[in-house]
Design a protein around this motif. Structure first.
Motif, mmCIF file in Angstrom:
data_model
loop_
_atom_site.group_PDB
_atom_site.id
_atom_site.type_symbol
_atom_site.label_atom_id
_atom_site.label_comp_id
_atom_site.label_asym_id
_atom_site.label_seq_id
_atom_site.Cartn_x
_atom_site.Cartn_y
_atom_site.Cartn_z
ATOM 1 N N ASN A 205 -21.660 -8.976 -9.108
ATOM 2 C CA ASN A 205 -21.363 -9.767 -10.303
ATOM 3 C C ASN A 205 -21.498 -8.952 -11.590
ATOM 4 O O ASN A 205 -20.828 -9.235 -12.578
ATOM 5 N N GLU A 206 -22.361 -7.942 -11.558
ATOM 6 C CA GLU A 206 -22.455 -7.021 -12.697
ATOM 7 C C GLU A 206 -21.104 -6.340 -12.922
ATOM 8 O O GLU A 206 -20.624 -6.232 -14.064
ATOM 9 N N LEU A 207 -20.482 -5.903 -11.834
ATOM 10 C CA LEU A 207 -19.170 -5.262 -11.911
ATOM 11 C C LEU A 207 -18.109 -6.238 -12.409
ATOM 12 O O LEU A 207 -17.241 -5.875 -13.216
ATOM 13 N N GLN A 208 -18.202 -7.497 -11.933
ATOM 14 C CA GLN A 208 -17.230 -8.497 -12.369
ATOM 15 C C GLN A 208 -17.337 -8.739 -13.874
ATOM 16 O O GLN A 208 -16.326 -8.846 -14.569
ATOM 17 N N ALA A 209 -18.575 -8.815 -14.394
ATOM 18 C CA ALA A 209 -18.772 -8.994 -15.836
ATOM 19 C C ALA A 209 -18.202 -7.803 -16.599
ATOM 20 O O ALA A 209 -17.566 -7.970 -17.656
ATOM 21 N N ALA A 210 -18.402 -6.595 -16.077
ATOM 22 C CA ALA A 210 -17.883 -5.385 -16.726
ATOM 23 C C ALA A 210 -16.360 -5.401 -16.767
ATOM 24 O O ALA A 210 -15.754 -5.016 -17.788
ATOM 25 N N GLU A 211 -15.738 -5.867 -15.691
ATOM 26 C CA GLU A 211 -14.277 -5.942 -15.648
ATOM 27 C C GLU A 211 -13.746 -6.931 -16.681
ATOM 28 O O GLU A 211 -12.720 -6.690 -17.321
ATOM 29 N N GLN A 212 -14.449 -8.044 -16.849
ATOM 30 C CA GLN A 212 -14.035 -9.029 -17.848
ATOM 31 C C GLN A 212 -14.193 -8.484 -19.271
ATOM 32 O O GLN A 212 -13.366 -8.749 -20.141
ATOM 33 N N LEU A 213 -15.239 -7.709 -19.502
ATOM 34 C CA LEU A 213 -15.438 -7.078 -20.811
ATOM 35 C C LEU A 213 -14.322 -6.082 -21.111
ATOM 36 O O LEU A 213 -13.896 -5.943 -22.268
ATOM 37 N N LYS A 214 -13.825 -5.395 -20.093
ATOM 38 C CA LYS A 214 -12.700 -4.481 -20.284
ATOM 39 C C LYS A 214 -11.456 -5.235 -20.746
ATOM 40 O O LYS A 214 -10.683 -4.739 -21.572
ATOM 41 N N LYS A 215 -11.258 -6.441 -20.214
ATOM 42 C CA LYS A 215 -10.109 -7.252 -20.604
ATOM 43 C C LYS A 215 -10.162 -7.587 -22.099
ATOM 44 O O LYS A 215 -9.135 -7.631 -22.775
#
Length: 227
Positions: free
Chosen positions: A212-222
């Motif tokens: 989920n840490e990675l998922q949050a990071a991916e959303q921040l990239k968006k």
């Protein structure tokens, strides 16, 4: 009529089978666990102990979910609801209604799911079951996200966040921040989305939840791409 000794023997037998069934489910032993659940159910049925039957059936429901037997899990919910109604267990009733709603939404029956959530909300509010409010609002928010009603989802996520902050529920709070942040991203509320996603990212780091840490990071990239 059963003697006191027979009742004690059946109670011990049912408890033993139930405990073992839960353990086997956790170990991934589907068939063995189901056999033990059914043995426990037979023992408590002979005892005519509805409260124990409620417990076994609810754990059996979780077992079906654990092994992706969604239709079987859904079929079982009506028996569990009847049992909780018979024993006036409003907390258990609310919980299984939310479980049933989540499952209904997962298999594409969104309108049914929203109906179950409204039934759960009526019980929770009338009985002041505050410990279930966060779960209720998170499930409502997830249902709204499923039908892409992100404005309604944000409102429900805010209510869930409030409850999880009050209860100091770190995992649930982090998950709700992640989901709420994604809703704000869909609504182009970039500042709020970034704030919530960063908070979720930090919490998942502390929890050691790398997925989920990675998922949050991916959303921040968006967010960075859209600015």
């Amino acid at each position: 009529m059963l003697s006191a000794q027979e009742r004690n023997t059946l109670l011990e037998e049912g408890e033993r089978h139930c405990d073992l069934a839960i353990q086997l489910t956790g170990e991934g032993r589907e068939t063995d666990a189901l056999e033990k659940f059914e043995a426990a159910e037979r023992a408590f049925s002979r005892l005519q102990d509805q409260r124990w039957l409620n417990f076994v059936l609810h754990e059996k429901f979780r077992h079906y979910q654990r092994f992706d037997k969604q239709e079987k899990a859904l079929e079982l919910t009506d028996r569990i609801i009847e049992g909780y109604l018979a024993t006036l267990n409003r907390h258990g009733l609310s919980l299984i209604l939310i479980h049933k709603a989540d499952l209904s939404i997962r298999i594409g029956k969104t309108e049914d799911g929203l109906g179950h959530l409204n039934s759960a909300r009526a019980v929770i509010e009338s009985e002041h079951l505050s410990d279930l409010e966060g779960y209720l609002h998170a499930s409502l928010a997830s249902a709204f996200m499923h039908i892409e009603d992100y404005s309604s989802a944000v409102i429900s996520w805010e209510k869930a966040l409030l409850q999880y902050r009050e209860q100091s529920s770190s995992e649930e709070l982090a998950w709700s921040l992640l989901q709420s942040g994604q809703c704000h991203l869909h609504l182009l509320n970039f500042a709020t989305a970034e704030e919530q996603l960063r908070a979720a990212y930090r919490m998942f780091q502390k929890l050691g939840d790398q997925e989920n840490e990675l998922q949050a990071a991916e959303q921040l990239k968006k967010i960075r791409k859209n600015r």
